[in-house]
Design a protein around this motif. Structure first.
Motif, PDB file in Angstrom:
ATOM      1  N   UNK A  10       0.834  -1.195   0.000  1.00  0.00           N
ATOM      2  CA  UNK A  10       0.000   0.000   0.000  1.00  0.00           C
ATOM      3  C   UNK A  10       0.869   1.245   0.000  1.00  0.00           C
ATOM      4  N   UNK A  11       0.339   2.308  -0.550  1.00  0.00           N
ATOM      5  CA  UNK A  11       1.006   3.590  -0.535  1.00  0.00           C
ATOM      6  C   UNK A  11      -0.001   4.689  -0.756  1.00  0.00           C
ATOM      7  N   UNK A  12       0.472   5.898  -0.974  1.00  0.00           N
ATOM      8  CA  UNK A  12      -0.386   7.054  -1.203  1.00  0.00           C
ATOM      9  C   UNK A  12       0.023   7.697  -2.528  1.00  0.00           C
ATOM     10  N   UNK A  13      -0.887   7.699  -3.481  1.00  0.00           N
ATOM     11  CA  UNK A  13      -0.572   8.274  -4.772  1.00  0.00           C
ATOM     12  C   UNK A  13      -0.774   9.781  -4.735  1.00  0.00           C
ATOM     13  N   UNK A  14       0.136  10.511  -5.364  1.00  0.00           N
ATOM     14  CA  UNK A  14       0.054  11.969  -5.421  1.00  0.00           C
ATOM     15  C   UNK A  14      -0.908  12.338  -6.543  1.00  0.00           C
ATOM     16  N   UNK A  15      -2.056  12.917  -6.177  1.00  0.00           N
ATOM     17  CA  UNK A  15      -3.063  13.273  -7.181  1.00  0.00           C
ATOM     18  C   UNK A  15      -3.008  14.757  -7.544  1.00  0.00           C
ATOM     19  N   UNK A  16      -2.299  15.550  -6.729  1.00  0.00           N
ATOM     20  CA  UNK A  16      -2.128  16.973  -7.052  1.00  0.00           C
ATOM     21  C   UNK A  16      -0.891  17.493  -6.347  1.00  0.00           C
ATOM     22  N   UNK A  17      -0.260  18.495  -6.963  1.00  0.00           N
ATOM     23  CA  UNK A  17       0.934  19.135  -6.400  1.00  0.00           C
ATOM     24  C   UNK A  17       0.709  20.645  -6.447  1.00  0.00           C
ATOM     25  N   UNK A  18       0.717  21.300  -5.289  1.00  0.00           N
ATOM     26  CA  UNK A  18       0.492  22.740  -5.236  1.00  0.00           C
ATOM     27  C   UNK A  18       1.637  23.503  -5.896  1.00  0.00           C
ATOM     28  N   UNK A  19       1.268  24.494  -6.684  1.00  0.00           N
ATOM     29  CA  UNK A  19       2.258  25.332  -7.354  1.00  0.00           C
ATOM     30  C   UNK A  19       3.143  26.030  -6.328  1.00  0.00           C
ATOM     31  N   UNK A  20       4.462  25.901  -6.501  1.00  0.00           N
ATOM     32  CA  UNK A  20       5.459  26.543  -5.634  1.00  0.00           C
ATOM     33  C   UNK A  20       5.372  26.086  -4.186  1.00  0.00           C
ATOM     34  N   UNK A  21       4.794  24.919  -3.940  1.00  0.00           N
ATOM     35  CA  UNK A  21       4.740  24.368  -2.599  1.00  0.00           C
ATOM     36  C   UNK A  21       5.980  23.543  -2.289  1.00  0.00           C
ATOM     37  N   UNK A  22       6.110  23.075  -1.047  1.00  0.00           N
ATOM     38  CA  UNK A  22       7.303  22.301  -0.667  1.00  0.00           C
ATOM     39  C   UNK A  22       7.439  21.004  -1.446  1.00  0.00           C
ATOM     40  N   UNK A  23       6.311  20.351  -1.776  1.00  0.00           N
ATOM     41  CA  UNK A  23       6.395  19.125  -2.557  1.00  0.00           C
ATOM     42  C   UNK A  23       6.957  19.379  -3.941  1.00  0.00           C
ATOM     43  N   UNK A  24       6.471  20.433  -4.592  1.00  0.00           N
ATOM     44  CA  UNK A  24       6.982  20.753  -5.927  1.00  0.00           C
ATOM     45  C   UNK A  24       8.457  21.146  -5.861  1.00  0.00           C
ATOM     46  N   UNK A  25       8.846  21.896  -4.837  1.00  0.00           N
ATOM     47  CA  UNK A  25      10.243  22.291  -4.691  1.00  0.00           C
ATOM     48  C   UNK A  25      11.150  21.074  -4.558  1.00  0.00           C
ATOM     49  N   UNK A  26      10.611  19.977  -3.985  1.00  0.00           N
ATOM     50  CA  UNK A  26      11.396  18.756  -3.808  1.00  0.00           C
ATOM     51  C   UNK A  26      11.307  17.831  -5.016  1.00  0.00           C
ATOM     52  N   UNK A  27      10.652  18.277  -6.107  1.00  0.00           N
ATOM     53  CA  UNK A  27      10.517  17.519  -7.348  1.00  0.00           C
ATOM     54  C   UNK A  27       9.567  16.326  -7.222  1.00  0.00           C
ATOM     55  N   UNK A  28       8.615  16.402  -6.305  1.00  0.00           N
ATOM     56  CA  UNK A  28       7.564  15.382  -6.266  1.00  0.00           C
ATOM     57  C   UNK A  28       6.566  15.693  -7.371  1.00  0.00           C
ATOM     58  N   UNK A  29       6.129  14.659  -8.080  1.00  0.00           N
ATOM     59  CA  UNK A  29       5.292  14.854  -9.252  1.00  0.00           C
ATOM     60  C   UNK A  29       3.962  14.114  -9.107  1.00  0.00           C
ATOM     61  N   UNK A  30       2.971  14.607  -9.810  1.00  0.00           N
ATOM     62  CA  UNK A  30       1.683  13.927  -9.857  1.00  0.00           C
ATOM     63  C   UNK A  30       1.892  12.515 -10.408  1.00  0.00           C
ATOM     64  N   UNK A  31       1.301  11.513  -9.744  1.00  0.00           N
ATOM     65  CA  UNK A  31       1.468  10.117 -10.142  1.00  0.00           C
ATOM     66  C   UNK A  31       2.513   9.385  -9.330  1.00  0.00           C
ATOM     67  N   UNK A  32       3.393  10.130  -8.617  1.00  0.00           N
ATOM     68  CA  UNK A  32       4.327   9.475  -7.702  1.00  0.00           C
ATOM     69  C   UNK A  32       3.538   8.775  -6.595  1.00  0.00           C
ATOM     70  N   UNK A  33       4.109   7.726  -6.036  1.00  0.00           N
ATOM     71  CA  UNK A  33       3.467   7.008  -4.932  1.00  0.00           C
ATOM     72  C   UNK A  33       4.348   7.117  -3.696  1.00  0.00           C
ATOM     73  N   UNK A  34       3.810   7.750  -2.668  1.00  0.00           N
ATOM     74  CA  UNK A  34       4.521   7.902  -1.402  1.00  0.00           C
ATOM     75  C   UNK A  34       4.412   6.600  -0.615  1.00  0.00           C
TER      76      UNK A  34
END
Length: 306
Positions: free
Chosen positions: A231-255
């Protein structure tokens, strides 16, 4: 049975309960909400009322019935859904100082009085502490300093009122928990959260800038990542200029990991994003197109809602 000659009587107990209610009455108020009806609250400091957060709606003008029966408008100073505490401001009136009763001495079996204020007048109930244990996190991720359950009946109008020890001291605020369970938000939590609400209007919470949703993953990929459950958590959205985007996390990645720990649910991640998380750096284990990688992310403070 106690010996009546020793000074014990039902009348003595009855009068004690009434005296305790009289002692707290100058602090109890009625909160009027547009959609929820009425609930209770109590004067924390002159002109400042503590009440249950779920009883107050963010976009409404609140009316308060004061202990003297007069009605005044109240403004929302701040709210913290994670601890169910809201702070309101009304016109200041003289008010005697008081000290909360600490909750650390409370044990299962202790008697507790609850008090609130309906439109018709004061309300009171006598209950027993059904559970008293250590700190816990609410479903919304807030740290509550003690888990206290009461075996007592509490209606919506009395929610946001107070729980009193047998000396008449306020030891916390009564709220309705899951399945109608009566909980006490202890004095320790109120003393920690209310000053933050007074200063900032909210309690800081961590922010990743990611929309997450549970997902099952391939067994082989789970084994490669060292996961006991696929099991994991799929990234369904990434906020513009947020910490996730700054770390290069992308939509479709699975945490799949938070530092060394698996992430079984979105709620689990939400609970990790408490006030203490702001400014921390975490290593997030990610599956991207079947490849496992680790990305370092700094947790920001959640932006104030617009």
């Amino acid at each position: 049975m106690p010996d009546p000659s020793a000074g014990f009587s039902l009348e003595t107990v009855s009068n004690l309960g009434a005296d305790l209610l009289d002692g707290v009455a100058p602090r109890l108020v009625t909160i009027h909400g547009r959609r929820r009806g009425t609930s209770s609250g109590f004067l924390w400091r002159p002109g400042l009322i503590v009440t249950a957060e779920e009883a107050v709606e963010a976009d409404e003008d609140v009316t308060v019935t004061r202990p003297d029966g007069s009605q005044v408008s109240a403004s929302l100073v701040g709210r913290d859904p994670s601890t169910d505490i809201a702070l309101l401001r009304i016109e200041e009136q003289p008010l005697a100082d008081f000290e909360f009763s600490p909750s650390d001495s409370l044990r299962a079996g202790h008697l507790v009085f609850t008090a609130g204020r309906h439109l018709e007048g004061l309300t009171a109930a006598l209950g027993i502490v059904a559970l008293a244990s250590g700190p816990w996190r609410s479903l919304r991720g807030g740290v509550i300093d003690r888990r206290i359950h009461l075996d007592v009946r509490l209606d919506f109008q009395s929610e946001g009122g107070v729980a009193l020890d047998t000396n008449g001291r306020i030891m916390g605020m009564t709220v309705l928990g899951p399945r109608g369970r009566v909980l006490v938000i202890p004095s320790d939590t109120i003393e920690r959260v209310a000053p933050q609400l007074l200063e900032k209007g909210r309690v800081a919470r961590g922010y990743l800038g990611l929309g997450l949703q549970p997902v099952r993953i391939d067994r082989a990929a789970a084994d490669a990542a060292g996961l006991a459950e696929p099991r994991g958590l799929i990234v369904i959205s990434v906020d513009q200029d947020g910490p996730g985007q700054k770390a290069d996390i992308r939509q479709g990645d699975i945490l799949v990991r938070w530092n060394a720990d698996a992430v079984p649910s979105v709620r689990y991640v939400y609970r990790l994003l408490g006030p203490e998380s702001v400014g921390q750096a975490v290593d997030l284990g990610i599956l991207r197109a079947g490849e496992h990688m680790t990305l370092a992310v700094e947790i920001w403070e959640r932006p104030k809602p617009q």
